[in-house]
Write a protein that holds these residues in place. Structure first.
Motif, PDB file in Angstrom:
ATOM      1  N   VAL A   1      14.870  11.329   1.981  1.00  0.00           N
ATOM      2  CA  VAL A   1      14.873  10.566   3.171  1.00  0.00           C
ATOM      3  C   VAL A   1      13.725  10.177   3.793  1.00  0.00           C
ATOM      4  O   VAL A   1      13.961   8.990   4.213  1.00  0.00           O
ATOM      5  N   LYS A   2      13.161  10.811   4.043  1.00  0.00           N
ATOM      6  CA  LYS A   2      11.735  10.326   4.807  1.00  0.00           C
ATOM      7  C   LYS A   2      10.937   9.341   4.041  1.00  0.00           C
ATOM      8  O   LYS A   2      10.580   8.466   4.604  1.00  0.00           O
ATOM      9  N   ARG A   3      10.944   9.415   2.804  1.00  0.00           N
ATOM     10  CA  ARG A   3      10.485   8.254   1.899  1.00  0.00           C
ATOM     11  C   ARG A   3      11.044   7.050   2.140  1.00  0.00           C
ATOM     12  O   ARG A   3      10.439   5.768   2.287  1.00  0.00           O
ATOM     13  N   LEU A   4      12.252   6.764   2.053  1.00  0.00           N
ATOM     14  CA  LEU A   4      13.238   5.876   2.385  1.00  0.00           C
ATOM     15  C   LEU A   4      13.247   5.400   3.851  1.00  0.00           C
ATOM     16  O   LEU A   4      12.641   4.067   4.235  1.00  0.00           O
ATOM     17  N   ALA A   5      13.228   6.314   4.865  1.00  0.00           N
ATOM     18  CA  ALA A   5      13.051   5.899   6.386  1.00  0.00           C
ATOM     19  C   ALA A   5      11.764   5.103   6.698  1.00  0.00           C
ATOM     20  O   ALA A   5      11.437   4.270   7.610  1.00  0.00           O
ATOM     21  N   GLY A   6      10.714   5.769   6.039  1.00  0.00           N
ATOM     22  CA  GLY A   6       9.485   5.339   6.223  1.00  0.00           C
ATOM     23  C   GLY A   6       9.305   3.994   5.692  1.00  0.00           C
ATOM     24  O   GLY A   6       8.595   3.096   6.474  1.00  0.00           O
ATOM     25  N   SER A   7       9.728   3.748   4.415  1.00  0.00           N
ATOM     26  CA  SER A   7       9.477   2.427   3.834  1.00  0.00           C
ATOM     27  C   SER A   7      10.132   1.409   4.734  1.00  0.00           C
ATOM     28  O   SER A   7       9.753   0.271   4.835  1.00  0.00           O
ATOM     29  N   LEU A   8      11.238   1.728   5.142  1.00  0.00           N
ATOM     30  CA  LEU A   8      11.995   0.765   6.077  1.00  0.00           C
ATOM     31  C   LEU A   8      11.115   0.381   7.403  1.00  0.00           C
ATOM     32  O   LEU A   8      11.235  -0.749   7.816  1.00  0.00           O
ATOM     33  N   ALA A   9      10.705   1.565   7.929  1.00  0.00           N
ATOM     34  CA  ALA A   9       9.687   1.068   9.172  1.00  0.00           C
ATOM     35  C   ALA A   9       8.683   0.315   9.062  1.00  0.00           C
ATOM     36  O   ALA A   9       8.336  -0.792   9.704  1.00  0.00           O
ATOM     37  N   ILE A  10       8.117   0.535   7.847  1.00  0.00           N
ATOM     38  CA  ILE A  10       6.787  -0.260   7.383  1.00  0.00           C
ATOM     39  C   ILE A  10       7.138  -1.531   6.930  1.00  0.00           C
ATOM     40  O   ILE A  10       6.593  -2.601   7.597  1.00  0.00           O
TER      41      ILE A  10
ATOM     42  N   PHE B   1       0.953  -0.920  -0.078  1.00  0.00           N
ATOM     43  CA  PHE B   1       0.106  -0.274   0.105  1.00  0.00           C
ATOM     44  C   PHE B   1       0.836   1.147  -0.042  1.00  0.00           C
ATOM     45  O   PHE B   1       0.553   2.160  -0.731  1.00  0.00           O
ATOM     46  N   PHE B   2       1.857   1.341   0.838  1.00  0.00           N
ATOM     47  CA  PHE B   2       2.740   2.234   0.817  1.00  0.00           C
ATOM     48  C   PHE B   2       3.552   2.410  -0.262  1.00  0.00           C
ATOM     49  O   PHE B   2       3.535   3.676  -1.033  1.00  0.00           O
ATOM     50  N   ARG B   3       3.815   1.777  -1.049  1.00  0.00           N
ATOM     51  CA  ARG B   3       4.551   1.558  -2.395  1.00  0.00           C
ATOM     52  C   ARG B   3       3.621   2.341  -3.535  1.00  0.00           C
ATOM     53  O   ARG B   3       4.101   3.260  -4.443  1.00  0.00           O
ATOM     54  N   GLY B   4       2.439   2.182  -3.119  1.00  0.00           N
ATOM     55  CA  GLY B   4       1.205   2.609  -4.334  1.00  0.00           C
ATOM     56  C   GLY B   4       0.765   3.977  -3.943  1.00  0.00           C
ATOM     57  O   GLY B   4       0.063   4.437  -4.874  1.00  0.00           O
ATOM     58  N   SER B   5       1.008   4.657  -2.850  1.00  0.00           N
ATOM     59  CA  SER B   5       0.452   5.676  -2.334  1.00  0.00           C
ATOM     60  C   SER B   5       1.194   6.850  -1.993  1.00  0.00           C
ATOM     61  O   SER B   5       1.257   7.733  -1.054  1.00  0.00           O
TER      62      SER B   5
ATOM     63  N   LYS C   1       2.132  -3.786 -21.360  1.00  0.00           N
ATOM     64  CA  LYS C   1       2.466  -4.288 -20.144  1.00  0.00           C
ATOM     65  C   LYS C   1       2.286  -3.354 -18.879  1.00  0.00           C
ATOM     66  O   LYS C   1       2.839  -2.242 -18.765  1.00  0.00           O
ATOM     67  N   VAL C   2       1.651  -4.413 -18.210  1.00  0.00           N
ATOM     68  CA  VAL C   2       1.438  -3.634 -16.792  1.00  0.00           C
ATOM     69  C   VAL C   2       2.628  -3.719 -15.874  1.00  0.00           C
ATOM     70  O   VAL C   2       3.149  -4.932 -15.762  1.00  0.00           O
ATOM     71  N   VAL C   3       2.897  -2.747 -15.301  1.00  0.00           N
ATOM     72  CA  VAL C   3       4.103  -2.895 -14.346  1.00  0.00           C
ATOM     73  C   VAL C   3       3.943  -2.206 -12.857  1.00  0.00           C
ATOM     74  O   VAL C   3       3.124  -1.347 -12.896  1.00  0.00           O
ATOM     75  N   GLY C   4       4.753  -2.813 -11.950  1.00  0.00           N
ATOM     76  CA  GLY C   4       4.673  -2.126 -10.550  1.00  0.00           C
ATOM     77  C   GLY C   4       3.673  -2.086  -9.750  1.00  0.00           C
ATOM     78  O   GLY C   4       2.683  -3.113 -10.043  1.00  0.00           O
ATOM     79  N   VAL C   5       3.453  -1.196  -8.922  1.00  0.00           N
ATOM     80  CA  VAL C   5       2.240  -1.098  -7.862  1.00  0.00           C
ATOM     81  C   VAL C   5       1.728   0.258  -8.277  1.00  0.00           C
ATOM     82  O   VAL C   5       0.705   0.458  -8.594  1.00  0.00           O
ATOM     83  N   GLY C   6       2.453   1.383  -7.947  1.00  0.00           N
ATOM     84  CA  GLY C   6       1.939   2.753  -8.279  1.00  0.00           C
ATOM     85  C   GLY C   6       1.600   3.033  -9.669  1.00  0.00           C
ATOM     86  O   GLY C   6       1.051   3.825  -9.990  1.00  0.00           O
ATOM     87  N   SER C   7       2.502   2.297 -10.871  1.00  0.00           N
ATOM     88  CA  SER C   7       2.216   2.621 -12.215  1.00  0.00           C
ATOM     89  C   SER C   7       1.178   1.943 -12.637  1.00  0.00           C
ATOM     90  O   SER C   7       1.102   2.341 -13.938  1.00  0.00           O
ATOM     91  N   VAL C   8       0.281   1.190 -12.174  1.00  0.00           N
ATOM     92  CA  VAL C   8      -0.669   0.114 -12.633  1.00  0.00           C
ATOM     93  C   VAL C   8      -1.755   1.166 -13.224  1.00  0.00           C
ATOM     94  O   VAL C   8      -2.101   2.180 -12.423  1.00  0.00           O
ATOM     95  N   GLY C   9      -2.135   0.951 -14.498  1.00  0.00           N
ATOM     96  CA  GLY C   9      -3.072   1.972 -14.965  1.00  0.00           C
ATOM     97  C   GLY C   9      -2.678   2.782 -15.885  1.00  0.00           C
ATOM     98  O   GLY C   9      -3.418   3.422 -16.592  1.00  0.00           O
ATOM     99  N   THR C  10      -1.454   3.438 -15.631  1.00  0.00           N
ATOM    100  CA  THR C  10      -0.677   4.297 -16.733  1.00  0.00           C
ATOM    101  C   THR C  10      -0.613   3.442 -17.786  1.00  0.00           C
ATOM    102  O   THR C  10      -0.532   2.114 -18.129  1.00  0.00           O
TER     103      THR C  10
ATOM    104  N   LEU D   1      12.494   1.952  -0.337  1.00  0.00           N
ATOM    105  CA  LEU D   1      13.731   0.865  -0.678  1.00  0.00           C
ATOM    106  C   LEU D   1      13.344  -0.017  -1.634  1.00  0.00           C
ATOM    107  O   LEU D   1      14.474  -0.617  -2.181  1.00  0.00           O
ATOM    108  N   MET D   2      12.071  -0.487  -2.575  1.00  0.00           N
ATOM    109  CA  MET D   2      12.238  -1.109  -3.557  1.00  0.00           C
ATOM    110  C   MET D   2      12.405  -0.176  -4.816  1.00  0.00           C
ATOM    111  O   MET D   2      12.571  -1.039  -5.849  1.00  0.00           O
ATOM    112  N   ASN D   3      12.679   1.179  -4.692  1.00  0.00           N
ATOM    113  CA  ASN D   3      12.909   1.718  -5.947  1.00  0.00           C
ATOM    114  C   ASN D   3      14.431   1.892  -6.036  1.00  0.00           C
ATOM    115  O   ASN D   3      15.149   2.960  -6.610  1.00  0.00           O
ATOM    116  N   PHE D   4      15.460   1.158  -5.188  1.00  0.00           N
ATOM    117  CA  PHE D   4      16.655   1.144  -5.370  1.00  0.00           C
ATOM    118  C   PHE D   4      16.911  -0.286  -6.012  1.00  0.00           C
ATOM    119  O   PHE D   4      16.362  -1.246  -5.741  1.00  0.00           O
TER     120      PHE D   4
END
Length: 470
Positions: free
Chosen positions: A128-137, A66-70, A290-299, A96-99
């Motif tokens: 930095v906050k996006r990375l840190a939040g993803s690690l905690a989640i 959910f975090f990855r797509g929001s 081709k459908v890819v990823g989580v946040g990009s779905v539907g583009t 962290l999944m976008n590295f």
């Protein structure tokens, strides 16, 4: 010529930024007084209607997906927080999944940011906050103890701080040429388990080439290569398994091919002359959605299969570029063309970028960028990592993010001076990461309730694939 300040003057600017945003203020979560479902629906507007439920289905798997797509939710919240006033093109979605690993044009395997759909001018703290939040989640989702998660987040932030201090001493050219190779990662690994993980990823990347993909994705009929349908993930726009609506006029194959040809010609104009000469060696065989990823779905996202006279393939991905969620919540000038925004930001932030990176405009005023679909690209299998390996991975993400920011901003001296050598910034970001995880879980529960009550529809890949087997 630019007015070059002395190092002492630049350091003073960085320290002065603390009066604008105290380092302790980075613990603030921001404005969470909003409807998360309404913002997600806003973010889904203009996407392929039949694929929006798939986007929500992928997001519904866990709080982490959910975090990855929001990304739009975090950008909205952070807009109400203070920042140091140092803005430049940031990744915008540095979870962290976008590295990951990928090959440079010189065939060197490097570790870097690898997704730039949300790139835009913004405060560096947001990355930095996006990375840190993803690690905690991710840590909480994996059942890791809170103290250990805290250590993992702090490791990433400390590495960012320490590398930024190191880069503050680099000359402009040395910084521009800095690269995080897999060989350097092996040297920097602190455990045998970590080294084994890096070597395994390196071996996997070596097998993820255009050539290896050909027989997995395509088949040859009457001397022509065709991409094989596997709906909902891959389908032909004008074929019987297409999920595109009639209003997009994909059923008119000839008209569509004409529009595609014009868009491709526009893309070629954004490439250096030697890259255009290289593409001239390839002929187009087939095109699929081709459908890819989580946040990009539907583009809108297409794959072009091309081959040269030796029957060797080149897979190009044509991905729709929409307004960045960062640009929606941080007012700054940027390219008017969204594809150009992505390409320019990627070239600036990455140490080395895809040889075929370019942009174009397509039908219905949609804007796109091109890149290779897969060229030794490899991502981390985070949920299978031990605590120690995840901590090592967090350290490498902090390193890669600091390198990207130092290069893109040219302000490593100022950022390092703002951060200082103590724990205030790391403590604040760690506190923020847990607040972010708490808010993300609250938003996730509201999202799941909307799915259960039918306010929005969420469907899995398996559910949608079953539609085509009936």
């Amino acid at each position: 010529m630019a007015d070059i300040r002395t190092l002492a003057e630049r350091q003073a600017i960085g320290r002065e930024a603390r009066s604008r945003a105290k380092r302790s203020s980075n613990a603030e979560i921001g404005n969470t007084d909003r409807d998360p479902v309404a913002l997600l629906e806003q973010n889904s507007a203009g996407r392929v209607e039949a694929l929006v439920p798939l986007r929500y289905g992928r997001m519904s798997v866990s709080p982490f997906t959910f975090f990855r797509g929001s990304a739009i939710l975090q950008a909205h919240d952070l807009a109400a927080t203070a920042n140091a006033g140092i803005a430049f093109p940031i990744c915008g979605d540095a979870h962290l999944m976008n590295f990951g690993g990928f090959a440079t044009p010189e065939r060197q395997l490097v570790f870097d940011l690898n997704d730039f759909d949300e790139v835009a001018v913004g405060p560096w703290e947001w990355d930095v906050k996006r990375l840190a939040g993803s690690l905690a989640i991710a840590g909480e989702h994996m059942g890791i103890a809170r103290d250990t998660v805290s250590d993992i987040v702090a490791t990433a932030v400390h590495e960012y701080r320490d590398r930024m201090e190191e880069y503050a001493g680099y000359s402009a050219l040395d910084l521009w040429n800095e690269i995080v190779s897999f060989e350097r990662m092996l040297e920097a690994a602190t455990s045998e388990e970590g080294r084994r993980t890096i070597l395994k990823a390196k071996e996997k990347a070596a097998g993820r080439t255009n050539e290896s993909m050909l027989n997995k994705m395509a088949a040859q009929r009457d001397g022509q290569w065709w991409i094989q349908d596997a709906p909902p993930a891959i389908f032909h726009p004008s074929g019987p398994t297409s999920l595109l609506g009639e209003h997009d006029q994909w059923s008119n194959t000839e008209a569509w091919r004409g529009k595609l040809a014009r868009a491709f010609d526009g893309y070629l104009k954004t490439l250096p002359s030697e890259r255009r000469a290289l593409i001239d060696h390839f002929s187009l065989q087939d095109v699929a959605f081709k459908v890819v990823g989580v946040g990009s779905v539907g583009t809108f996202c297409l794959v072009l299969l091309m081959v040269d006279s030796h029957e060797q393939p080149l897979f190009l991905q044509v991905k729709e570029a929409r307004d960045s969620v960062i640009a929606l919540h941080y007012d700054a000038e940027g390219p008017a063309h969204q594809g150009q925004r992505v390409v320019s930001g990627q070239r600036l932030l990455q140490a080395a970028s895809d040889a075929f990176l370019g942009w174009t405009s397509g039908p219905a005023n949609r804007q796109f960028y091109f890149r290779q679909l897969r060229d030794m690209k490899v991502s981390a299998d985070v949920e299978r990592m031990s605590n120690g390996v995840l901590q090592g991975y967090a350290r490498f993400c902090g390193w890669a993010l600091a390198r990207a920011h130092a290069k893109a901003s040219g302000k490593a001296v100022e950022i390092a001076a703002y951060l200082g050598s103590g724990e205030r910034f790391a403590d604040a970001i760690t506190e923020y990461s847990f607040a972010c995880a708490t808010q993300n879980l609250k938003d996730y529960e509201a999202f799941k309730l909307a799915c259960r009550t039918g306010k929005i529809e969420a469907r899995s890949d398996e559910d949608m694939a079953a539609d085509f087997r009936m």
